[in-house]
Design a protein around this motif. Structure first.
Motif, PDB file in Angstrom:
ATOM      1  N   TYR A 122      26.930  44.445  40.441  1.00  0.00           N
ATOM      2  CA  TYR A 122      27.992  43.892  41.286  1.00  0.00           C
ATOM      3  C   TYR A 122      29.245  44.731  41.116  1.00  0.00           C
ATOM      4  CZ  TYR A 122      31.740  40.778  42.830  1.00  0.00           C
ATOM      5  OH  TYR A 122      32.832  40.254  43.451  1.00  0.00           O
TER       6      TYR A 122
ATOM      7  N   ARG B 164      38.342  36.488  41.792  1.00  0.00           N
ATOM      8  CA  ARG B 164      37.611  35.796  40.732  1.00  0.00           C
ATOM      9  C   ARG B 164      36.451  36.660  40.233  1.00  0.00           C
ATOM     10  NH1 ARG B 164      37.334  30.778  38.941  1.00  0.00           N
ATOM     11  NH2 ARG B 164      38.591  29.947  40.656  1.00  0.00           N
ATOM     12  N   GLY B 165      35.738  37.288  41.180  1.00  0.00           N
ATOM     13  CA  GLY B 165      34.649  38.176  40.782  1.00  0.00           C
ATOM     14  C   GLY B 165      35.134  39.347  39.963  1.00  0.00           C
ATOM     15  N   ALA B 166      36.293  39.904  40.313  1.00  0.00           N
ATOM     16  CA  ALA B 166      36.838  41.042  39.574  1.00  0.00           C
ATOM     17  C   ALA B 166      37.241  40.636  38.158  1.00  0.00           C
ATOM     18  CB  ALA B 166      38.040  41.614  40.324  1.00  0.00           C
TER      19      ALA B 166
ATOM     20  N   GLU C  45      36.082  38.059  36.422  1.00  0.00           N
ATOM     21  CA  GLU C  45      34.878  37.738  35.655  1.00  0.00           C
ATOM     22  C   GLU C  45      34.136  39.005  35.241  1.00  0.00           C
ATOM     23  OE1 GLU C  45      32.774  35.117  38.221  1.00  0.00           O
ATOM     24  OE2 GLU C  45      33.967  33.347  37.657  1.00  0.00           O
ATOM     25  N   ALA C  46      34.127  40.012  36.104  1.00  0.00           N
ATOM     26  CA  ALA C  46      33.471  41.273  35.765  1.00  0.00           C
ATOM     27  C   ALA C  46      34.161  41.940  34.585  1.00  0.00           C
ATOM     28  CB  ALA C  46      33.471  42.206  36.976  1.00  0.00           C
TER      29      ALA C  46
ATOM     30  N   PRO D 273      33.122  44.543  42.115  1.00  0.00           N
ATOM     31  CA  PRO D 273      34.196  43.750  42.729  1.00  0.00           C
ATOM     32  C   PRO D 273      35.028  44.560  43.708  1.00  0.00           C
ATOM     33  CG  PRO D 273      34.659  44.166  40.400  1.00  0.00           C
ATOM     34  CD  PRO D 273      33.254  44.595  40.639  1.00  0.00           C
TER      35      PRO D 273
ATOM     36  N   ALA E 240      32.988  44.795  46.932  1.00  0.00           N
ATOM     37  CA  ALA E 240      32.974  43.482  47.580  1.00  0.00           C
ATOM     38  C   ALA E 240      34.285  43.220  48.300  1.00  0.00           C
ATOM     39  CB  ALA E 240      32.699  42.389  46.547  1.00  0.00           C
TER      40      ALA E 240
ATOM     41  N   GLY F 157      38.434  34.515  46.241  1.00  0.00           N
ATOM     42  CA  GLY F 157      37.041  34.618  45.818  1.00  0.00           C
ATOM     43  C   GLY F 157      36.690  35.961  45.217  1.00  0.00           C
ATOM     44  N   THR F 158      37.133  37.036  45.860  1.00  0.00           N
ATOM     45  CA  THR F 158      36.796  38.367  45.340  1.00  0.00           C
ATOM     46  C   THR F 158      37.586  38.690  44.067  1.00  0.00           C
ATOM     47  OG1 THR F 158      38.404  39.365  46.869  1.00  0.00           O
ATOM     48  CG2 THR F 158      36.100  39.286  47.575  1.00  0.00           C
TER      49      THR F 158
ATOM     50  N   ASP G 144      28.788  47.773  32.276  1.00  0.00           N
ATOM     51  CA  ASP G 144      27.694  47.590  33.228  1.00  0.00           C
ATOM     52  C   ASP G 144      26.623  48.660  33.048  1.00  0.00           C
ATOM     53  OD1 ASP G 144      28.690  45.323  34.408  1.00  0.00           O
ATOM     54  OD2 ASP G 144      29.771  46.396  35.972  1.00  0.00           O
TER      55      ASP G 144
END
Length: 259
Positions: free
Chosen positions: A233, A179-181, A183-184, A235, A238, A176-177, A195
Motif C-alpha cells: 500500500y 489516515r492511511g499515511a 498508519e503506514a 499512501p 492512493a 481517509g487517505t 515495507d
C-alpha cells in the motif's frame, strides 16, 4: 511517534458560552493572581505540543501544566477546562492552512491546493484524525478556513448546497487517505520493519501458497501493484490517484451545469 487509538474525541463538549468566549477572545482577562508568563496562546500551544508528541490520550490539564512548568490550577485562570481548551486547540491548528489567493489552474487547481494543505495538516497533527468532524468548532480560524475553501468553487455554476458538498467531499477524501499515511508510518515504528523488509520476509512464503489458477486476477494485479509501489500500500499513490479521480467527478458535475 505515538500510536493512534481508535477512540474518537468530540469537540463542543464544554460550556458553549465559555468556549465561544475563549475561541473569539471576547473575555480574555486574567485575574490579578494570574501568572504573567501564562496566556491563552501559550497554554493552547503547549496542549497542541502534548497532543502532537503523545496523542490525545495523554492530553490533560495536568500534562499541559507540566509542559509549561506551572501548577495545574494556574491554567484555570485562563482556560475554563479541558473541553474548552480542546475547542481552541482545534481552531488554532485549522488556522495553519495556507490560503493563497492566486492559485493557478482555476477551480480545479484551487481544490487541489486545498486538498494538499489539509493533508499536510493531518500529517503534522495526526490526532486530528481522532476528532469527530460532524460538529465543527465555531471559531474564527475554522470559519475563515471554510470561507476560503468555499470561495474556491464560488461562481462556477454550483448551487450553494453543492458547493458545501464539494468541500465536504474533498476534505472527507483527504481525511481517509491521511489516515492511511499515518498508519503506514506508525506500522513501521511499531513493527521495526520497513515495507521493503516486510515484503522480503514474507515473499518466500507467499510464493509457496500463491495459486495463480485459483486467484488469477488478484495474483496478477497484486504483483503489478507491489512492483510498481514497492509496497502493499502506498499512501502517496492512493492520495494522488484518488484526488485526480475526485476532481474528475466534480468536473463532470460542473460541465453539466454550464452546458
Amino acid at each position: 511517534m505515538y500510536r493512534t487509538r481508535v477512540t474518537v474525541e468530540y469537540p463542543g463538549k464544554g460550556d458553549p458560552a465559555r468556549s465561544l468566549a475563549l475561541l473569539w477572545r471576547t473575555s480574555e482577562r486574567a485575574s490579578r493572581k494570574g501568572k504573567p508568563e501564562l496566556s491563552v496562546e501559550r497554554i493552547v500551544r503547549a496542549a497542541i505540543e502534548v497532543a502532537d508528541a503523545e496523542g490525545l490520550q495523554a492530553l490533560s490539564m495536568r500534562r499541559v501544566a507540566e509542559r509549561l512548568g506551572v501548577g495545574t490550577m494556574s491554567l484555570y485562570t485562563y482556560v475554563p477546562g479541558k473541553p474548552e481548551l480542546f475547542d481552541v486547540m482545534l481552531d488554532t491548528v485549522y488556522g495553519e492552512t495556507a490560503r493563497p489567493e492566486d492559485v493557478p489552474g482555476g477551480w480545479r487547481g484551487r481544490l487541489e491546493q486545498i486538498a494538499r494543505e489539509n493533508r499536510a495538516l493531518y500529517l503534522r497533527h495526526p490526532w486530528l484524525l481522532q476528532v469527530a468532524a460532524s460538529r465543527p468548532v465555531l471559531g474564527p480560524n475554522v470559519t475563515a478556513k471554510y470561507d476560503y475553501e468555499l470561495r474556491a468553487v464560488d461562481g462556477i455554476g454550483l448551487t450553494d448546497v453543492e458547493m458545501d458538498a464539494v468541500i465536504t467531499l474533498i476534505t472527507g477524501f483527504v481525511h481517509g487517505t491521511a489516515r492511511g499515511a499515518v498508519e503506514a508510518a506508525q506500522i513501521e515504528s511499531q513493527t521495526g520493519l520497513t515495507d521493503e523488509q516486510w515484503w522480503a520476509a514474507h515473499a518466500p512464503f507467499f510464493a509457496r501458497i500463491a495459486d495463480t489458477e485459483r486467484w488469477p486476477v488478484a495474483t496478477r494485479v497484486g504483483q503489478a501493484a507491489g512492483e510498481a509501489m514497492n509496497s502493499a500500500y502506498s499512501p502517496e499513490h492512493a492520495f494522488e490517484f484518488g484526488l485526480q479521480r475526485v476532481l474528475d467527478g466534480i468536473q463532470a458535475l460542473v460541465e453539466r451545469r454550464v452546458t
